[in-house]
Design a protein around this motif. Structure first.
Motif, PDB file in Angstrom:
ATOM      1  N   LEU A  11      -8.679  13.321   2.552  1.00 47.38           N
ATOM      2  CA  LEU A  11      -8.636  13.271   1.094  1.00 47.38           C
ATOM      3  C   LEU A  11      -7.398  12.516   0.635  1.00 47.38           C
ATOM      4  CD1 LEU A  11      -9.519  14.097  -1.758  1.00 47.38           C
ATOM      5  CD2 LEU A  11      -8.349  16.285  -1.401  1.00 47.38           C
ATOM      6  N   TYR A  12      -6.268  12.758   1.291  1.00 49.93           N
ATOM      7  CA  TYR A  12      -5.016  12.081   0.945  1.00 49.93           C
ATOM      8  C   TYR A  12      -5.173  10.572   1.051  1.00 49.93           C
ATOM      9  CZ  TYR A  12       0.049  11.410   0.703  1.00 49.93           C
ATOM     10  OH  TYR A  12       1.324  11.032   0.325  1.00 49.93           O
ATOM     11  N   LEU A  13      -5.771  10.115   2.144  1.00 50.36           N
ATOM     12  CA  LEU A  13      -5.959   8.677   2.339  1.00 50.36           C
ATOM     13  C   LEU A  13      -7.002   8.116   1.370  1.00 50.36           C
ATOM     14  CD1 LEU A  13      -5.816   8.299   6.224  1.00 50.36           C
ATOM     15  CD2 LEU A  13      -4.084   7.675   4.543  1.00 50.36           C
ATOM     16  N   ALA A  14      -8.015   8.926   1.040  1.00 55.78           N
ATOM     17  CA  ALA A  14      -9.006   8.483   0.063  1.00 55.78           C
ATOM     18  C   ALA A  14      -8.343   8.266  -1.300  1.00 55.78           C
ATOM     19  CB  ALA A  14     -10.133   9.503  -0.054  1.00 55.78           C
ATOM     20  N   LEU A  15      -7.431   9.157  -1.670  1.00 58.09           N
ATOM     21  CA  LEU A  15      -6.699   9.007  -2.925  1.00 58.09           C
ATOM     22  C   LEU A  15      -5.800   7.769  -2.875  1.00 58.09           C
ATOM     23  CD1 LEU A  15      -5.766  12.730  -3.620  1.00 58.09           C
ATOM     24  CD2 LEU A  15      -7.309  11.304  -4.972  1.00 58.09           C
ATOM     25  N   ALA A  16      -5.221   7.507  -1.718  1.00 58.07           N
ATOM     26  CA  ALA A  16      -4.398   6.306  -1.565  1.00 58.07           C
ATOM     27  C   ALA A  16      -5.239   5.058  -1.812  1.00 58.07           C
ATOM     28  CB  ALA A  16      -3.772   6.259  -0.172  1.00 58.07           C
ATOM     29  N   GLY A  17      -6.478   5.075  -1.301  1.00 57.59           N
ATOM     30  CA  GLY A  17      -7.381   3.950  -1.538  1.00 57.59           C
ATOM     31  C   GLY A  17      -7.723   3.804  -3.012  1.00 57.59           C
ATOM     32  N   LEU A  18      -7.884   4.947  -3.705  1.00 52.96           N
ATOM     33  CA  LEU A  18      -8.169   4.911  -5.140  1.00 52.96           C
ATOM     34  C   LEU A  18      -6.992   4.325  -5.912  1.00 52.96           C
ATOM     35  CD1 LEU A  18      -9.879   5.627  -7.606  1.00 52.96           C
ATOM     36  CD2 LEU A  18      -8.910   7.944  -7.504  1.00 52.96           C
ATOM     37  N   PHE A  19      -5.767   4.735  -5.548  1.00 56.25           N
ATOM     38  CA  PHE A  19      -4.582   4.190  -6.220  1.00 56.25           C
ATOM     39  C   PHE A  19      -4.477   2.686  -5.986  1.00 56.25           C
ATOM     40  CE2 PHE A  19      -2.547   8.595  -5.480  1.00 56.25           C
ATOM     41  CZ  PHE A  19      -3.134   9.072  -6.639  1.00 56.25           C
ATOM     42  N   ALA A  20      -4.791   2.257  -4.766  1.00 60.02           N
ATOM     43  CA  ALA A  20      -4.746   0.825  -4.457  1.00 60.02           C
ATOM     44  C   ALA A  20      -5.788   0.066  -5.283  1.00 60.02           C
ATOM     45  CB  ALA A  20      -4.987   0.603  -2.966  1.00 60.02           C
TER      46      ALA A  20
END
Length: 254
Positions: free
Chosen positions: A10-19
Motif C-alpha cells: 500500500l505504501y508503494l502504491a501511494l508513492a506511485g499515486l503521488f508520482a
C-alpha cells in the motif's frame, strides 16, 4: 528477498499515486488552476490553515518524535536517516532550479497570502517533504497497519496542501515534496534497520537534541503568527507523551 507485507505494498502504491499527481501537475494550466482553487480555501480560515502549515516546519515536526525516543529510539533514528536523505534532495534541487513562487509570478491581488511573503526557490516544497518524511518513517518504522499508512499519507497531503493555501507554493511543489519525503522514508527506514543506532550513546544524544529543539519553540512562529495555536498541542504531546512513557517505564522497573 523477503516478500512485501500488505501495508508495504500500500505504501508503494501511494508513492506511485503521488508520482502520478506530480506528473499531472506539469500539464499546461493544471498547476495554475490548482493553485487558485486550493489557495482560495484559506479565505476566512486563516488561523486554522496557518497552524496546519506550521506542522510541516522542521522544528515542529522534529518535536513530535520526542515521546518515541525514550522507548523506541530506533523509530527516531529511522526518521533522522530519512530526513537527511530528503534534505539532500530538496536542498539540492531548490538552488539548482530556483523556480519562482506564486508571488514571484502572479499579481499580489491574485494570491491570498497568509503569513510572510516568499518569492523564489519554490520547487520542491520543503515543508511538504518534511511532514511526508516524518509520517512515512513513523508508519514504516512502527510497522503500521494499512489504515495507519493511509492516515500517515493523509496527514502529509493535508499539511502539504496548506503550503498552497497560505500562498507559499504551487501544487506542483507540494506533490514533489510529498513524493520526495515519502520515498526518502522508504529508503531511510531500510538503511536505519541495516545500520541500527547505538542505544548506549545514540539514544541520549538524540534525546538531548530533541529537548533542545523543544526549547526553541518558545516564541517561534515560522513566519505564521496566526498559526502559533498549533504549538500548544504539539508541546503538550511532546511533554505529556514523554512523561507518560517514562512513568510507565519506571513502573516496569519497580
Amino acid at each position: 528477498m523477503n516478500p512485501l507485507r500488505p501495508e508495504q505494498r500500500l505504501y508503494l502504491a501511494l508513492a506511485g499515486l503521488f508520482a502520478l499527481l506530480l506528473l499531472i501537475s506539469f500539464l499546461p494550466g493544471v498547476n495554475l488552476a490548482g493553485f487558485h482553487f486550493i489557495n482560495g480555501w484559506g479565505v476566512g480560515f486563516e488561523p486554522p490553515w496557518a497552524g496546519i502549515n506550521l506542522l510541516g516546519d522542521t522544528l515542529v515536526t522534529v518535536v513530535l518524535f520526542l515521546p518515541f525516543i525514550w522507548r523506541r529510539p530506533e523509530v527516531v533514528w529511522a526518521a533522522v536517516v530519512s530526513a537527511l536523505l530528503a534534505t539532500l534532495v530538496v536542498h539540492g534541487l531548490k538552488p539548482w532550479l530556483a523556480w519562482p513562487r506564486p508571488l514571484g509570478v502572479l499579481p499580489t491581488d491574485e494570491v491570498h497570502l497568509i503569513g510572510h511573503a516568499l518569492h523564489a526557490k519554490t520547487f520542491p516544497s520543503g515543508h511538504s517533504a518534511s511532514i511526508a518524511t516524518a509520517a512515512g518513517a513513523l508508519a514504516l518504522a512502527l510497522r503500521a497497519p494499512w489504515w495507519g499508512v493511509l492516515l500517515a499519507a493523509g496527514v502529509a497531503v493535508v499539511v502539504g496542501l496548506a503550503r498552497t493555501v497560505v500562498g507559499a507554493h504551487w501544487p506542483q511543489d507540494v506533490a514533489a515534496g510529498v513524493f520526495i519525503g515519502w520515498m526518502a522514508a522508504w529508503v531511510g527506514v531500510r538503511l536505519a534497520e541495516r545500520w541500527p543506532v547505538n542505544r548506549r550513546w545514540g539514544q541520549p544524544l538524540m534525546a538531548l537534541l530533541l529537548v533542545i529543539v523543544l526549547t526553541q519553540l518558545h516564541g517561534f512562529d515560522g513566519g505564521y503568527p496566526e498559526g502559533r495555536w498549533v504549538l500548544v498541542p504539539v508541546v503538550l504531546w511532546a511533554v505529556l507523551g514523554s512523561a507518560w512513557v517514562l512513568w510507565r517505564a519506571n513502573r516496569r522497573l519497580r
